[in-house]
Scaffold this motif. Sequence first.
Motif, PDB file in Angstrom:
ATOM      1  N   SER A  22       1.320 -38.360  24.225  1.00 52.15           N
ATOM      2  CA  SER A  22      -0.027 -37.790  24.233  1.00 52.15           C
ATOM      3  C   SER A  22      -0.048 -36.636  23.246  1.00 52.15           C
ATOM      4  N   PRO A  23      -1.246 -36.129  22.915  1.00 50.72           N
ATOM      5  CA  PRO A  23      -1.315 -34.971  22.031  1.00 50.72           C
ATOM      6  C   PRO A  23      -0.492 -33.795  22.554  1.00 50.72           C
ATOM      7  N   THR A  24      -0.412 -33.676  23.882  1.00 48.48           N
ATOM      8  CA  THR A  24       0.364 -32.575  24.448  1.00 48.48           C
ATOM      9  C   THR A  24       1.808 -32.617  23.960  1.00 48.48           C
ATOM     10  N   ILE A  64       1.870 -31.535  20.344  1.00 49.14           N
ATOM     11  CA  ILE A  64       1.651 -30.090  20.244  1.00 49.14           C
ATOM     12  C   ILE A  64       2.933 -29.348  20.603  1.00 49.14           C
ATOM     13  N   LYS A 101     -11.661 -25.952  31.957  1.00 48.04           N
ATOM     14  CA  LYS A 101     -11.482 -27.390  31.740  1.00 48.04           C
ATOM     15  C   LYS A 101     -12.729 -28.155  32.161  1.00 48.04           C
ATOM     16  N   ALA A 131     -12.760 -33.421  22.627  1.00 50.99           N
ATOM     17  CA  ALA A 131     -12.088 -32.193  22.213  1.00 50.99           C
ATOM     18  C   ALA A 131     -11.079 -31.766  23.270  1.00 50.99           C
ATOM     19  N   ARG A 178     -10.683 -42.965  25.425  1.00 46.93           N
ATOM     20  CA  ARG A 178     -10.087 -42.454  24.195  1.00 46.93           C
ATOM     21  C   ARG A 178     -10.222 -43.479  23.076  1.00 46.93           C
ATOM     22  N   GLY A 228      -6.822 -25.744  27.710  1.00 45.05           N
ATOM     23  CA  GLY A 228      -5.648 -26.609  27.793  1.00 45.05           C
ATOM     24  C   GLY A 228      -4.326 -25.861  27.722  1.00 45.05           C
ATOM     25  N   ARG A 267      -2.910 -40.383  13.627  1.00 42.40           N
ATOM     26  CA  ARG A 267      -3.164 -40.335  15.063  1.00 42.40           C
ATOM     27  C   ARG A 267      -1.910 -40.688  15.855  1.00 42.40           C
ATOM     28  N   LYS A 314      -6.716 -22.472  16.257  1.00 40.96           N
ATOM     29  CA  LYS A 314      -6.351 -23.188  17.473  1.00 40.96           C
ATOM     30  C   LYS A 314      -4.972 -23.841  17.318  1.00 40.96           C
ATOM     31  N   HIS A 332      -9.121 -32.240  13.078  1.00 39.13           N
ATOM     32  CA  HIS A 332      -9.840 -33.503  12.964  1.00 39.13           C
ATOM     33  C   HIS A 332     -11.043 -33.352  12.050  1.00 39.13           C
ATOM     34  N   LEU A 390      -6.689 -31.553  23.198  1.00 41.05           N
ATOM     35  CA  LEU A 390      -5.890 -30.369  23.522  1.00 41.05           C
ATOM     36  C   LEU A 390      -5.016 -30.597  24.742  1.00 41.05           C
ATOM     37  N   GLY A 391      -4.907 -31.837  25.141  1.00 42.64           N
ATOM     38  CA  GLY A 391      -4.024 -32.153  26.245  1.00 42.64           C
ATOM     39  C   GLY A 391      -4.634 -31.975  27.622  1.00 42.64           C
ATOM     40  N   VAL A 392      -5.950 -31.781  27.706  1.00 41.89           N
ATOM     41  CA  VAL A 392      -6.601 -31.713  29.011  1.00 41.89           C
ATOM     42  C   VAL A 392      -6.784 -33.144  29.511  1.00 41.89           C
ATOM     43  N   PHE A 427     -14.962 -31.894  14.161  1.00 39.87           N
ATOM     44  CA  PHE A 427     -14.296 -30.792  14.846  1.00 39.87           C
ATOM     45  C   PHE A 427     -14.183 -31.055  16.329  1.00 39.87           C
ATOM     46  N   MET A 428     -13.031 -30.732  16.871  1.00 45.03           N
ATOM     47  CA  MET A 428     -12.783 -30.901  18.292  1.00 45.03           C
ATOM     48  C   MET A 428     -13.042 -29.576  18.984  1.00 45.03           C
ATOM     49  N   TYR A 440       0.127 -37.625  16.007  1.00 41.75           N
ATOM     50  CA  TYR A 440      -0.432 -36.626  16.910  1.00 41.75           C
ATOM     51  C   TYR A 440      -0.468 -37.128  18.361  1.00 41.75           C
ATOM     52  N   LEU A 500      -2.057 -39.642  19.680  1.00 43.19           N
ATOM     53  CA  LEU A 500      -3.292 -40.256  20.179  1.00 43.19           C
ATOM     54  C   LEU A 500      -3.140 -41.773  20.277  1.00 43.19           C
ATOM     55  N   TYR A 501      -2.341 -42.350  19.368  1.00 40.18           N
ATOM     56  CA  TYR A 501      -1.982 -43.765  19.456  1.00 40.18           C
ATOM     57  C   TYR A 501      -0.466 -43.865  19.540  1.00 40.18           C
ATOM     58  N   ARG A 538      -1.252 -22.681  19.043  1.00 40.28           N
ATOM     59  CA  ARG A 538      -0.378 -23.595  19.783  1.00 40.28           C
ATOM     60  C   ARG A 538       0.984 -23.737  19.126  1.00 40.28           C
TER      61      ARG A 538
END
Lengths: 310, 514
Positions: free
Chosen positions: B83-85, B88, A174, A184, A308, B114, B59, B164, B96, A188-190, B99-100, B62, B64-65, B168
């Motif tokens: 959150s993205p978590t 997921i 991390k 990035a 963000r 993560g 977003r 990736k 994206h 991924l939730g970090v 690329f992330m 996912y 993010l918003y 997940r």
Amino acid sequence: MSDEFLTLATLIGIAHSGVRLATPYLYAALGEMFGQRSGVLNLGVEGVMLMGAFTAYYAVYLGGDPWLGVLAALATGALMGLLMAVISVTMQAEQGISGIGLTLFGLGLSSLLLKVLVGAPVSVKGFSVWEIPGLSAIPVIGPIFFDHNVLVYLAYLLAPASIYVLNRTTFGLKIRAVGQNPEAADSLGVRVNAVRYATVILGSSLAGLAGASLSIGLLSIFQENITNGIGFIAVALVYFGSWRPLGVLAGALLFSTINAFQLWMQVLGAPIPSDLAVMLPYILTIVVLAVGVKQIRQPAALTKPYERGE
Amino acid sequence: MTTTLLPTGRPRIDHLEMRQIVKRFPGVIACDHVDFDVRAGEIHALLGENGAGKSTLMRQLYGLYHPDAGEIFINGEAVTFHSPTDAIEHGIGMIHQHFMLVDELTVTENVALGMRSSRGPFLDLDKVEARIRELSQAYGLQVDPKAPVWTLAVGECQRVEIIKALYRGAALLILDEPTAVLTPQEADDLFATLHQMKRDGHALIFITHKLREVVAISDRISVLRGGRLIDTTPNQGVTRAMLARMMVGRDVLLERTHKPLPRGAVRLALRGVSAANVTGQPALRNVTLEIHASEILGVAGVSGNGQRELAEVVAGLRGMTSGRVEFDGHDVSAWSPGKRTDAGLAYIPEERMHDGIVQEFSVSENLMLQDYDHAPMSNGILLNFGEIAKRGRELVRDFNIRTPSIDTATRSLSGGNIQKLILARELSRDPKVLVAAQPTRGVDIGATEYIHQRLLDQRGHGAATLLISEDLDEILALADRIAVIYEGRIMDIVPREEATAEQLGLLMAGVTEE
């Protein structure tokens, strides 16, 4: 220079001092490296070291065990790291400036506390030398490497430990990700800022310990501005070491050995002006930073606060 | 409801629905009561111009918003993503557009990032690697798990992104403009993978503004414009013209008339040019090009194959390691950018926000950046504000730049209008040599149409144009001849009439017929 200066005993002496003097640099620079790998430049190392050095000294001065001093230094460092993190991670202040603020704060406060709480500095009973049984008896090697106080040994163990943490743990992964591409990592939730808080507080605790390694390890006394620039050199060593623990270790040893050399030359009365000798390590630092640093390895997000969104 | 498992071992998302989604940003409604849904085993294309609200909508899906109003349902159950978590965990993955990936980490480390490790605080990279190999086998996603990401080509990075998401447990995959950076062949490979995933019961959302692809691969199409859903339609009997009309709100000229012009003498020539990139690596290798008056030479290629350096070498912004650049037969290799500009060079840079304008300057100030030091803009010492304002108003009018006033800070304009501003500044000097790098990237269809027309007008005036673009359709629409660049080499130069997308695609991937 005539060869009477460079007897075997002198060389062993220089090497011994080099190993010993590298201690505060190792703690401070390895700690700083964690912060920088996650993207936070903390120029406040010097101030944190001073506060760590004072609190460790004061704990022992009041009759505490040296280990209590270490705890005090770690706690002081953590607290100042928290302050630095709030300012530069949450409030997103310019990192170079906030760090200098922290340094001046630590310098002022540690001097003030010394005057108010102690008055004229007296020496205390810090960590004493612990010769490692067996190993210290080895000729040449023994006196150089195995004839130090415990904080010196721990400093050297910190380098491999750092490598392990960075490369083999989820926390290390991390840290590396957040320092290179926080967006990035976030996707991924970090929790980017949480990681940065952790590294800044960890780094600052180690800076506090670096201070303790001076005041209750190498010197057993606290004086105003006892660090005299070590914190800033530590920041430079992180660059010198290309943000790698072994690089930092090599830099710390090179720097401290040259420092030891000039000290010994002065003690032995070598015909070199002492001002020039004292300048030697610093000139080296500037030269090495100017020519040697591989910017390409610098964490891409270093000094950039993360927010963000677009 | 029984849950069906995907081959990846994760529950399927039979139906995901976004209902009456509203998202406001200061001054704009990015999503205005949008309804959108996607089912397992379907590719649903989300189409719209830049700023139509596609990315904003996704977003929110996912995490993010957060939507200001509206709800999201998965298999009939309301869900909220903080959150993205959260997203997921509900089986949603997003690829994206940028690329992330963390370049310095290996493929495996990027995938593991993560995720919880089976060894607690210690990494279990061997297990992760084994799983990557399984997934890459199952979906035809070739990657080397041990390779650091910075060594990978763009197509490979995209495969890592998909792995990736699958790793997940993504049951629903959002792909944001996934083909923007691919060669036509790489895009075909991607489509094959998407079809495989669709057959397995994944739900796929495909964000794009490329009409051709929408018609080619989607099952249903939703069009957004100005934050509103215009229509959701099955992909049956839908034409590109219909979709373009829905996107823009009026009829759009998709194919441009492009009369051959008698070409003149050689205006711009590069002879054996080699140059290095920022990191000192060779970026251009022995490039020789000749561009005639009244000719547009298109340079096609996948991003990062020397295009940027090529433009900068001609503009005088990058030194060469060998070779020379000629304008009208004069060697200008040693000339500064300013001297080249005075000699009739115009430059539309790739990074318009950084290299094309000074963001804080006003519109009229940016419009006179090339002419500030001589009459009538100044007498050499003092600026003539009257003339500057006059020129600003003229160009804003002539080039149809939408701005509140000529004193507005340029950064607040839209991408398309900033590009028109740069075009106005560069073309109003009636250049002899024009370098246009990615002139319509990120620009809406309306402005693209306009910019294309301007470039063709300039060709009509006798300019020699070097058009660098990663959009093959753009090159095929405008260029007289097409040069393909790969790893800094010109692979071939073909007249447009003889060029096919397939042949260019192979050249872009470095494949020659021999």
